[in-house]
Scaffold this motif. Sequence first.
Motif, PDB file in Angstrom:
ATOM      1  N   HIS A 217      26.341 -35.642 -17.035  1.00  0.00           N
ATOM      2  CA  HIS A 217      26.239 -36.662 -18.085  1.00  0.00           C
ATOM      3  C   HIS A 217      27.279 -37.761 -17.883  1.00  0.00           C
ATOM      4  O   HIS A 217      27.067 -38.903 -18.307  1.00  0.00           O
ATOM      5  N   THR A 218      28.397 -37.442 -17.226  1.00  0.00           N
ATOM      6  CA  THR A 218      29.397 -38.490 -16.990  1.00  0.00           C
ATOM      7  C   THR A 218      28.906 -39.537 -15.990  1.00  0.00           C
ATOM      8  O   THR A 218      29.526 -40.591 -15.855  1.00  0.00           O
ATOM      9  N   ASP A 221      27.404 -41.669 -18.854  1.00  0.00           N
ATOM     10  CA  ASP A 221      28.410 -42.058 -19.848  1.00  0.00           C
ATOM     11  C   ASP A 221      29.769 -41.865 -19.179  1.00  0.00           C
ATOM     12  O   ASP A 221      30.354 -40.788 -19.251  1.00  0.00           O
ATOM     13  N   PRO A 222      30.311 -42.879 -18.506  1.00  0.00           N
ATOM     14  CA  PRO A 222      31.404 -42.675 -17.550  1.00  0.00           C
ATOM     15  C   PRO A 222      32.700 -42.173 -18.182  1.00  0.00           C
ATOM     16  O   PRO A 222      33.024 -42.454 -19.335  1.00  0.00           O
ATOM     17  N   LEU A 223      33.419 -41.411 -17.385  1.00  0.00           N
ATOM     18  CA  LEU A 223      34.721 -40.889 -17.773  1.00  0.00           C
ATOM     19  C   LEU A 223      35.749 -42.018 -17.790  1.00  0.00           C
ATOM     20  O   LEU A 223      35.825 -42.823 -16.864  1.00  0.00           O
ATOM     21  N   TRP A 233      36.936 -37.590 -10.176  1.00  0.00           N
ATOM     22  CA  TRP A 233      35.673 -37.690 -10.923  1.00  0.00           C
ATOM     23  C   TRP A 233      34.655 -38.532 -10.162  1.00  0.00           C
ATOM     24  O   TRP A 233      33.488 -38.142 -10.017  1.00  0.00           O
TER      25      TRP A 233
END
Length: 438
Positions: A217-218, A221-223, A233
């Motif tokens: 999911h990142t 929806d980025p970290l 990441w």
Amino acid sequence: MPDPGVLLGIEARFGAHAHTHAAEVAVGGAPPGPPSGPVAAAGAIPVDVSVPEDGSDGDLIAQHAEEGAAAVRTTNAALERILRGPSGLGTASLHLARREEPLAPPAPETPVEGNPIPGLYYHPVPEPDQARVEEVSRRIKEWAVDEAEVYPPEWEDQFDGFSVGRYMVACHPDAPSIEHLMVATRLMVAENAVDDCYCEDHGGSPIGLGSRLLLAHTALDPLHTTQEYEPGWAESLQSDAPRRAYRSAMEYFLQKGTPSQVDRFRHDMARLHLGYLAEAAWAQTDHMPEVWEYLAMRQFNNFRPCPTITDTIGGYELPADLHSQPAMQRVIALAGNATTIVNDLYSYTKELNSPGRHLNLPVVIAEREGVSDREAYLKAVEVHNDLMHEFEAEAAALAAACPVPSVQRFLRGVAAWVDGNHYWHQTNTYRYSLPDFW
């Protein structure tokens, strides 16, 4: 049937958008509509705006009838069906327009492959434009195999059999370009890669699913982290096919979608992942859900992320405050629920022939309500039909309450997605066959 009091509240909330549209028209702006040319919606029909004579439920509609009429006149057959909505005693106030005879469903140009489920409520659609299908199919295979490296060569037959190009062209008849269609197609392939590799046939397992989904999911929806830990990441986004697919598909989506459209998609993908986790938890504990529990799970583990971005693929935007209204959210949810039960019904025999126990609505009904497989399947058809009728009634009510062009077009788009989704399931005989229940 929708509560007229609720509709009055909808009209009041949407009034500002109707006034804005009226002002734009007054200074010479043309109301937005479907694109012209070969991909335009078929059969624009003149439609009159009707208001109840006693004014009880129509005062606010009447205020905006003139400015809304221009948008309504651009309606196509799909919206005409939505605007007809329910019939019978007490439903007259829900209709923006009435016809003495319902429109006939569009006749396919060539015989449609596959058989529809007997008794299923659906709307036939014309065969999608073959030139577009071929071009989308070529581009998506190139992206999936070479660019994002989603599928290895040995899965080529399965990828081709999915017919994703035909699927997306059928679901988005108003897309203004191939590249708009490709946004939806990449996202669809990426979502299926996650389902296949994390949950289903190609190495999927309920064990550890939560961790895999969160990290994938990142890519959507980025970290946001420190400089020290960001490289780890970023590198992880290339570590497996689902994350590569999500990252790449999302990069293309960001080029076409507005910030609000992108964020709404992220929200609906989180809903999807939550549904995956519920089903995985049941598999780990060998839990057979109640029918209502299963339907709750399927409201999350469903097709909702696809129709919710129909405006992005159509090249326009339904404003965030209109998309987030409870009435619109209910329409989108019902569309997602109905189309997902279509998948349960068409994939029934495929899942029965697969290893392990697959939950679908007929299986759950048979187990929980103590009926035969045949009775459970036919009951599931009834559930689908009820959801479809409710979707159309709620969409008709919303169309009547809010004669704003972007709302009208978005409702057309969702209806087209519902119809295209059924078309793909019916015609995909590579994947699906019907049980012998008739």
